[in-house]
Design an enzyme around this catalytic site. Structure first.
Site, PDB file in Angstrom:
ATOM      1  N   SER A  49       0.804  -1.216   0.000  1.00  0.00           N
ATOM      2  CA  SER A  49       0.000   0.000   0.000  1.00  0.00           C
ATOM      3  C   SER A  49       0.842   1.273   0.000  1.00  0.00           C
ATOM      4  O   SER A  49       0.305   2.366   0.102  1.00  0.00           O
ATOM      5  CB  SER A  49      -0.937  -0.009   1.205  1.00  0.00           C
ATOM      6  OG  SER A  49      -0.180  -0.193   2.377  1.00  0.00           O
ATOM      7  N   CYS A  50       2.155   1.153  -0.116  1.00  0.00           N
ATOM      8  CA  CYS A  50       3.016   2.333  -0.021  1.00  0.00           C
ATOM      9  C   CYS A  50       3.489   2.870  -1.364  1.00  0.00           C
ATOM     10  O   CYS A  50       4.257   3.824  -1.414  1.00  0.00           O
ATOM     11  CB  CYS A  50       4.248   2.014   0.817  1.00  0.00           C
ATOM     12  SG  CYS A  50       3.857   1.773   2.550  1.00  0.00           S
ATOM     13  N   ILE A  51       3.065   2.219  -2.447  1.00  0.00           N
ATOM     14  CA  ILE A  51       3.576   2.624  -3.756  1.00  0.00           C
ATOM     15  C   ILE A  51       2.923   3.934  -4.197  1.00  0.00           C
ATOM     16  O   ILE A  51       1.725   4.081  -4.052  1.00  0.00           O
ATOM     17  CB  ILE A  51       3.351   1.508  -4.799  1.00  0.00           C
ATOM     18  CG1 ILE A  51       4.235   0.327  -4.426  1.00  0.00           C
ATOM     19  CG2 ILE A  51       3.644   1.996  -6.198  1.00  0.00           C
ATOM     20  CD1 ILE A  51       3.963  -0.931  -5.212  1.00  0.00           C
TER      21      ILE A  51
END
Lengths: 130, 105, 96, 118
Positions: free
Chosen positions: B103-105
């Site tokens: 979820s950090c992209i």
């Protein structure tokens, strides 16, 4: 009654998206509130803006967009399921809560937290799968 | 040193075997961050968690896991953001030599 | 408790293994074929006492299944009836 | 607080669903809900030790079961009948569980607010 829906299967290949659609129509007609639809696993394929079924067939993606427009149903695509399946272009990057270029109108990208929030809020949570 | 490392488009290590403390310092310094004992506490936690559970928590779980292990104060967002202002989950993973969390992209 | 079942093989069999009195099963999609008992009996031949079994009529029609070829104890609902079953029963388990 | 049951009745290997399903359960716990994991039918095999999917380059998600207590998931149920059917005893499982009869599990399940299976 407040209902949330989870769709785990891709459209066209399975009947899940159709069953969910007819169920939701009936629920709304009876005065129930469909709070949110969460697209998980292969269900994220329901959101592709560029999906083009043959002209004489139902357009599942457009149906969902219409539902958002007419009945204010929150359409949420799971971010990690979508990334895994290449639904989100890297250049678009992640704008949580935003409307993504790859997605049809009315869909937004978010995490599992929104699924849980819907489940907690709702009297019923119904899953439609492959 | 950083030139010899295989890294992905987000600057994360592709090969965890190439990680060591000096690599972590160099990655952080490239981001303008000097690692302190407090940073290392979180980074070491990430590495141990991954080794034990073969899992990367998302942001919400990350705070909870730290709370359990290091105490409520250190699991709090405000503390973690002080250490890693651009995102504790993302950068703790980066300096730990782990993949970028989904979820950090 | 309401079980929504969409396949007639192992998925339905597993469901039948776990249901008990006062449970409700709704057969949807290809699970509706399990309602057919002529000429061959299906997995539903042994009726479980106290368990009501419904089939989704639009899925029956879509598949051209004649109610006359089905077990008499099965009840039929349309989508409005599906919503009623969801309203009357909790929790709901989807068996896919 | 709601009681949410997550039922695993198939292998966690071989598809990504198992992984995404456990993510759901962990997330529910992070929302301070009461989470119960139930392994039944073929799903009891998901708990056996020494699974090595790494050889097939599949991610091994068995170790994350050991992280459940971190997120206050302490109710892991297995169905006794399924354990018998697959010839498993608790010592062969990766984590400690509560083995209950089908009937006892059903009594708990009836009280759940929501039930998830995949």
């Amino acid at each position: 009654m407040k209902i949330s829906i989870q769709i785990n299967a891709s459209p066209y290949q399975y009947q899940a998206a159709d069953t969910a659609w007819h169920f939701i129509q009936a629920a709304i007609a009876k005065g129930h509130k469909v709070y949110r639809i969460f697209f998980y696993h292969d269900g994220v394929y329901n959101a592709y803006r560029d999906s083009r079924p043959p002209g004489d067939e139902r357009d599942i993606v457009k149906r969902w967009s219409g539902l958002q427009l007419e009945h204010d149903v929150d359409l949420v695509v799971c971010v990690s399921s979508a990334q895994r399946r290449g639904l989100l272009e890297q250049s678009v990057a992640l704008k949580v809560g935003g409307y993504e270029q790859a997605l049809s109108d009315g869909f937004r990208i978010a995490g599992l937290g929104l699924l849980m929030e819907a489940v907690i809020e709702s009297d019923r949570h119904i899953t439609f799968g492959a | 040193m950083l030139q010899q490392l295989e890294r992905d488009e987000y600057g994360f290590l592709r090969n965890r075997q190439q990680w060591n403390k000096a690599v972590a310092e160099a990655l952080a310094s490239e981001d303008g961050l000097a690692l302190t004992v407090s940073h290392w506490e979180i980074i070491d936690f990430m590495r141990a968690y991954y080794d034990e559970f073969n899992h990367q928590p998302n942001a919400r779980l990350f705070g909870q896991a730290i709370k359990k292990k290091l105490g409520a104060e250190k699991g709090a967002s405000i503390y973690l953001y002080q250490l890693f202002p651009d995102g504790p989950l993302k950068y703790a993973n980066k300096y730990a030599g782990l993949p970028i969390p989904p979820s950090c992209i | 408790m309401l079980y929504i079942v969409n396949k007639k093989g192992d998925v339905l069999r597993n469901c039948l293994d776990t249901v008990s009195t006062d449970d409700v099963i709704l057969l949807i999609e290809s699970a509706v074929y399990a309602a057919v008992n002529k000429p061959q009996p299906s997995v539903l031949s042994e009726r479980i006492s106290g368990v009501a079994i419904y089939a989704l009529l639009p899925d029956m029609r879509a598949r051209g299944i004649d109610v006359a070829r089905c077990y008499e104890y099965i009840q039929y609902v349309d989508y409005a009836g599906f919503v009623d079953l969801v309203e009357q029963n909790n929790p709901v388990r989807s068996c896919c | 607080m709601k009681t949410l049951f997550f039922i695993i009745n198939k292998s966690l290997q071989g598809n990504v669903c198992g992984q995404e399903f456990l993510d759901m359960a962990l997330m529910a716990a992070a929302f301070d809900q009461k989470v119960v994991l139930l392994f039944e039918g073929e799903g009891v095999n998901a708990l056996v030790k020494n699974q090595c999917p790494d050889g097939l380059q599949l991610k091994n998600i068995v170790p994350v079961l050991n992280a459940l207590p971190i997120y206050d998931i302490n109710d892991v149920l297995v169905e006794e009948e399924s354990m018998t059917m697959w010839g498993l005893v608790e010592e062969e499982l990766e984590i400690s569980v509560h083995a209950l009869s089908r009937r006892a599990i059903k009594d708990q399940l009836n009280l759940a607010d929501h039930v998830f299976s995949f």
